[in-house]
Design an enzyme around this catalytic site. Structure first.
Site, PDB file in Angstrom:
ATOM      1  N   LYS A   1      -8.241 -10.759   3.080  1.00  0.00           N
ATOM      2  CA  LYS A   1      -7.197 -10.107   2.280  1.00  0.00           C
ATOM      3  C   LYS A   1      -6.213  -9.508   3.273  1.00  0.00           C
ATOM      4  O   LYS A   1      -6.546  -8.591   4.031  1.00  0.00           O
ATOM      5  CB  LYS A   1      -7.779  -9.029   1.377  1.00  0.00           C
ATOM      6  CG  LYS A   1      -6.701  -8.414   0.510  1.00  0.00           C
ATOM      7  CD  LYS A   1      -7.236  -7.480  -0.553  1.00  0.00           C
ATOM      8  CE  LYS A   1      -6.053  -6.916  -1.336  1.00  0.00           C
ATOM      9  NZ  LYS A   1      -6.206  -5.497  -1.639  1.00  0.00           N
TER      10      LYS A   1
ATOM     11  N   ALA B   1      -3.672  -3.675  -7.402  1.00  0.00           N
ATOM     12  CA  ALA B   1      -3.101  -2.327  -7.254  1.00  0.00           C
ATOM     13  C   ALA B   1      -2.462  -1.807  -8.536  1.00  0.00           C
ATOM     14  O   ALA B   1      -1.662  -2.497  -9.171  1.00  0.00           O
ATOM     15  CB  ALA B   1      -2.066  -2.258  -6.127  1.00  0.00           C
ATOM     16  N   GLY B   2      -2.822  -0.599  -8.876  1.00  0.00           N
ATOM     17  CA  GLY B   2      -2.191   0.093  -9.999  1.00  0.00           C
ATOM     18  C   GLY B   2      -2.914  -0.051 -11.327  1.00  0.00           C
ATOM     19  O   GLY B   2      -2.567   0.613 -12.293  1.00  0.00           O
TER      20      GLY B   2
ATOM     21  N   GLY C   1      -3.484   2.760  -6.034  1.00  0.00           N
ATOM     22  CA  GLY C   1      -4.147   4.026  -6.321  1.00  0.00           C
ATOM     23  C   GLY C   1      -3.481   4.862  -7.398  1.00  0.00           C
ATOM     24  O   GLY C   1      -3.948   5.945  -7.724  1.00  0.00           O
TER      25      GLY C   1
ATOM     26  N   ASN D   1     -10.026  -1.052  -7.939  1.00  0.00           N
ATOM     27  CA  ASN D   1     -10.865  -0.184  -7.102  1.00  0.00           C
ATOM     28  C   ASN D   1     -10.873   1.245  -7.623  1.00  0.00           C
ATOM     29  O   ASN D   1     -11.845   1.721  -8.204  1.00  0.00           O
ATOM     30  CB  ASN D   1     -10.406  -0.243  -5.639  1.00  0.00           C
ATOM     31  CG  ASN D   1     -11.283   0.596  -4.724  1.00  0.00           C
ATOM     32  OD1 ASN D   1     -12.332   1.090  -5.119  1.00  0.00           O
ATOM     33  ND2 ASN D   1     -10.875   0.780  -3.499  1.00  0.00           N
ATOM     34  N   THR D   2      -9.737   1.950  -7.439  1.00  0.00           N
ATOM     35  CA  THR D   2      -9.687   3.377  -7.781  1.00  0.00           C
ATOM     36  C   THR D   2     -10.204   3.671  -9.188  1.00  0.00           C
ATOM     37  O   THR D   2     -10.986   4.608  -9.390  1.00  0.00           O
ATOM     38  CB  THR D   2      -8.235   3.889  -7.657  1.00  0.00           C
ATOM     39  OG1 THR D   2      -7.781   3.609  -6.337  1.00  0.00           O
ATOM     40  CG2 THR D   2      -8.155   5.381  -7.906  1.00  0.00           C
TER      41      THR D   2
END
Lengths: 256, 368
Positions: free
Chosen positions: A97, A184-185, A158, A206-207
């Protein structure tokens, strides 16, 4: 549902996951296993490549997981290429990645350095998965170079604020000849479902899982939403014709 | 450079405007989606004191979203207490009749072995300011010696020139911490009467030189207790905003050193209460969601146990503040007294109980 093919690998799960921010490695392992995720990205800076007993890597040592090392922390193409080579050697994978964000505040990917690095890394035989802004032209340029997928961001990493780049993502999905992974997001399962319904091939989360009060159940919730979104996308493409439009009063004169 | 920005703001005017902030200003700051320096003033003002609970809640949420349930761990490594400066609050001050010590290569490696056994992978090298005994060459050599043993190396030493920073960064330096102590020139002069450190402008321009050298991370801060902490912290936050805009490839960190007792100086005490320190930490987080907030062992156990909820993301543990302190702790060589002397293991146990994962490694020398 269709399997997702990337390079020589096919995935049942279209939920890719990250490994940061969990309150313990144990909980990370449980949550990721429960989510059904088969591709798990891990920051090279967080692991000790020289240590066979590295705690994070030990907790990811499951058949279910394919490891996707990421270059988070590098600021230039040169640094990314160097890190990629070390990762390939130590983790015995040519999957990467590619993350180059020289801006440590918003962690926005640098399109110029990413393009440069991707070109070199593809030549070197890597399966390159670049994290990139939701810019349709940059995604096409990356595709031309030979990356395995493109990973445009839904909103700042995040931020949990969903598909703020939706209009651009639609163009990217429409044009792309390689799988599109929205990265992301994505802060809620409904964001993931929305991306999948739009036709994204996978999402990376993830987050939203790591920071929830119950990461195991949140992982399962994301698994279900990704499945539901994909199922809806596939169902729609089979049954709804784009040309099926109600007749318009504006064309009535043509029938007289 | 920042000294020019500083000239445009009168200390007295800033002070007046902070103390004039109202409850409404605080509520607006809390409700905003993006906050500016005026919001920061409101958050550190006396008007925000009744809002501390709300500030902690918000700060905790923002911190978790950005940093997750993790805490970065680092440890200081004091290499020398030689110093040519007189600073009225510091145990290393030149006029303080203490035994001076600068570690040899062998002694450094002894310290490294002990630190490594405690699991640390991020190290902060600290020295006094003595260009003769601990100049750039000494620091460069120290970085070369410790580099194979650590994932990330930081320094807290005298301000250097841009080229010198570049050289150290090429050697393997990751982060530089340089605290202004106070942004009020008159007060600065009183506390730094002698030595190179007495040059206010050279010090306040240091972060500009670091930014130009493209350091990966720099840490700012004021010595809480020298001046009105609210006004000094405002200038520090303004410095942070200025630097973020100008040197966008650098990561920033804020530390909260409170004045601590040290040998040779009587009656040192910070004028900032625990509650006020909590308010200040939360204010920084709410003002800037991405900045690293760092706490040392100057603070006491109970405060440190709860600091993650305030917004702290980086912490030291088991620290010794004297050169050679890990191998043979001689308290009379200390820069300041430690408040929390728990072993890192004990601190980490507490951290885990509270649902936080200690992060020992978050960098790798191969990345730069």
């Amino acid at each position: 549902m269709e399997l997702l093919q990337i390079a020589d690998h096919s995935f049942t799960s279209r939920l890719f996951t990250g490994t940061g921010k969990f309150s313990s490695s144990q909980l990370m392992e449980e949550a990721l296993l429960a989510s059904g995720s088969e591709l798990v990205t891990v920051a090279l800076k967080r692991v000790d490549l020289g240590n066979k007993e590295d705690e994070i890597l030990n907790h990811l040592n499951h058949k279910q997981f394919k490891l996707l090392p990421n270059t988070s922390g590098v600021r230039t193409a040169k640094e990314a290429i160097f890190a990629a080579q070390l990762a390939r050697e130590a983790l015995e994978t040519n999957w990467l990645k590619l993350e180059i964000h020289p801006d440590p505040k918003y962690l926005m990917p640098d399109p110029i350095e990413t393009l440069k690095a991707a070109e070199e890394l593809v030549k070197m035989g890597f399966v390159v998965m670049p994290y990139i802004g939701a810019d349709p032209v940059v995604c096409r340029r990356l595709e031309d170079i030979g990356v395995a997928v493109v990973m445009p961001l839904g909103s700042p990493i995040g931020s949990n604020s969903g598909l703020q780049t939706k209009a651009m993502l639609e163009i990217i999905i429409d044009q792309s000849n390689v799988p599109v992974v929205v990265d992301a997001g994505i802060g809620m399962p409904s964001h993931a479902a929305e991306a999948m319904e739009m036709g994204a091939d996978a999402v990376l989360v993830n987050t939203a899982i790591a920071v929830s009060n119950d990461p195991v159940n949140m992982g399962i919730a994301f698994e279900k939403s990704v499945e539901a979104g994909r199922m809806a996308f596939e169902a729609k493409s089979g049954s709804v014709s784009k040309s099926a439009v109600a007749s318009s009063p504006m064309t009535e004169f043509l029938n007289n | 450079m920042f000294d020019k920005v500083l000239e445009t703001q009168e200390w007295g005017d800033v002070k007046k405007s902070i103390y004039a902030k109202t409850a409404l200003d605080v509520e607006n700051a809390l409700a905003a989606t993006k906050r500016n320096l005026e919001d920061f003033k409101a958050l550190i003002s006396p008007a925000a004191v009744p809002y501390l609970d709300q500030m902690v809640e918000l700060s905790s949420t923002l911190t978790k979203r950005r940093f997750g349930n993790t805490m970065q761990m680092y440890i200081p490594l004091y290499l020398s207490n030689e110093c040519n400066n007189i600073c009225t609050y510091c145990g290393f001050s030149m006029n303080n009749p203490i035994q001076r010590k600068t570690l040899s290569d062998e002694e450094i490696l002894k310290e490294v072995a002990i630190i490594k056994a405690m699991k640390f992978d991020h190290v902060l090298i600290v020295t006094g300011e003595s260009s003769g005994k601990v100049g750039v060459d000494y620091i460069k050599n120290a970085i070369e010696i410790v580099k194979p043993h650590f994932a990330s190396i930081s320094i807290e030493v005298q301000p250097l020139e841009e080229d010198e920073y570049k050289e150290l960064i090429n050697t393997g330096l990751n982060s530089v911490y340089v605290y202004q102590e106070t942004y009020r020139t008159e007060t600065y002069k009183v506390h730094h009467p002698k030595g190179r450190k007495s040059n206010f402008n050279y010090r306040v321009q240091t972060p500009d030189r670091l930014g130009a050298a493209k350091v990966h991370r720099m840490g700012l801060g004021v010595l809480l207790g020298l001046e009105d902490w609210r006004v000094d912290s405002f200038f520090c936050a303004a410095h942070l905003s200025y630097l973020e805009r100008k040197y966008w490839q650098t990561k920033y960190s804020i530390s909260f050193p409170r004045l601590r007792p040290c040998s040779g100086v009587d009656g040192l005490k910070s004028n900032l209460s625990d509650k006020e320190l909590a308010q200040l930490i939360c204010a920084y987080r709410i003002f800037n969601e991405e900045v690293e907030l760092s706490l040392s062992t100057r603070e006491e156990e109970s405060f440190r146990n709860n600091c993650m909820n305030l917004g702290i993301t980086s912490i030291s543990a088991g620290s010794k503040t004297s050169p050679g302190g890990y191998a043979n702790g001689k308290e009379e060589l200390e820069q300041f007294e430690i408040s929390d002397d728990r072993a890192p293991d004990d601190f980490v146990k507490e951290l885990k109980l509270r649902g936080y994962e200690p992060v020992w490694k978050d960098w790798d020398s191969m990345l730069a």
